[in-house]
Structures are given as C-alpha cells and as structure tokens.
Design a protein around this motif. Sequence first.
Motif: not given
Length: 99
Positions: A50-61
């Motif tokens: 998940a390195t470099g992925t977006l994090n939103r409210d504890g969820h990874r894109l």
Amino acid sequence: MLNGLGDDASELLTKAPLTPASALRSSRVIPAAGGIYAFWFSDIPPLVSATGTLNRDGHRLLYVGIAPKAPSRAGKVSSSTLRTRLRTHVRGRIERSTL
C-alpha cells in the motif's frame, strides 16, 4: 475539479464509498454508462504493497478502473458500463476480474 483532476476522478476522492453488496443491491445506484470507478480497501490483501496509495478514512485506494465513455483511438466502442464492470468484478468468475 480537485487538484487538476477531471470531475469523474474528483468524485472518486470525495463521494462516499459503497460496499459491493450495497452497490449491487439496486441497479439505480450504479449507472449503465461509462465512467471510472475505484476500489478502496480497509484490509490490505497479503503480498500487496500500500506504499504510496491514497488513504481516506482508514481505507486505501488500490484499484481504479474505467468503462470507456468514448470510442478508443482505433474507433472501437466498448459495450461495458460501470454497472457491467462492477458486476464482473464482484459477481463474475475470478479470472474475468483484475482484482
């Protein structure tokens, strides 16, 4: 637009996410049209970074897909829509899904 992204991409980052079950429960939720979609994960699958992925409210894109609105440069028109793409990912045979 958000950070120079198109309206469809900006919506992926700002609209409330749906669970697969809720998205497929009603055909009105997912349009039978072209567009882009994303999969946000709360639990990262094993062996996936998940390195470099977006994090939103504890969820990874971890995945972004498209159902083309316009023909390809070669002139091919896609018969896939957001609804058919998501159904393939969630309900279809695993070998038909990128996920």
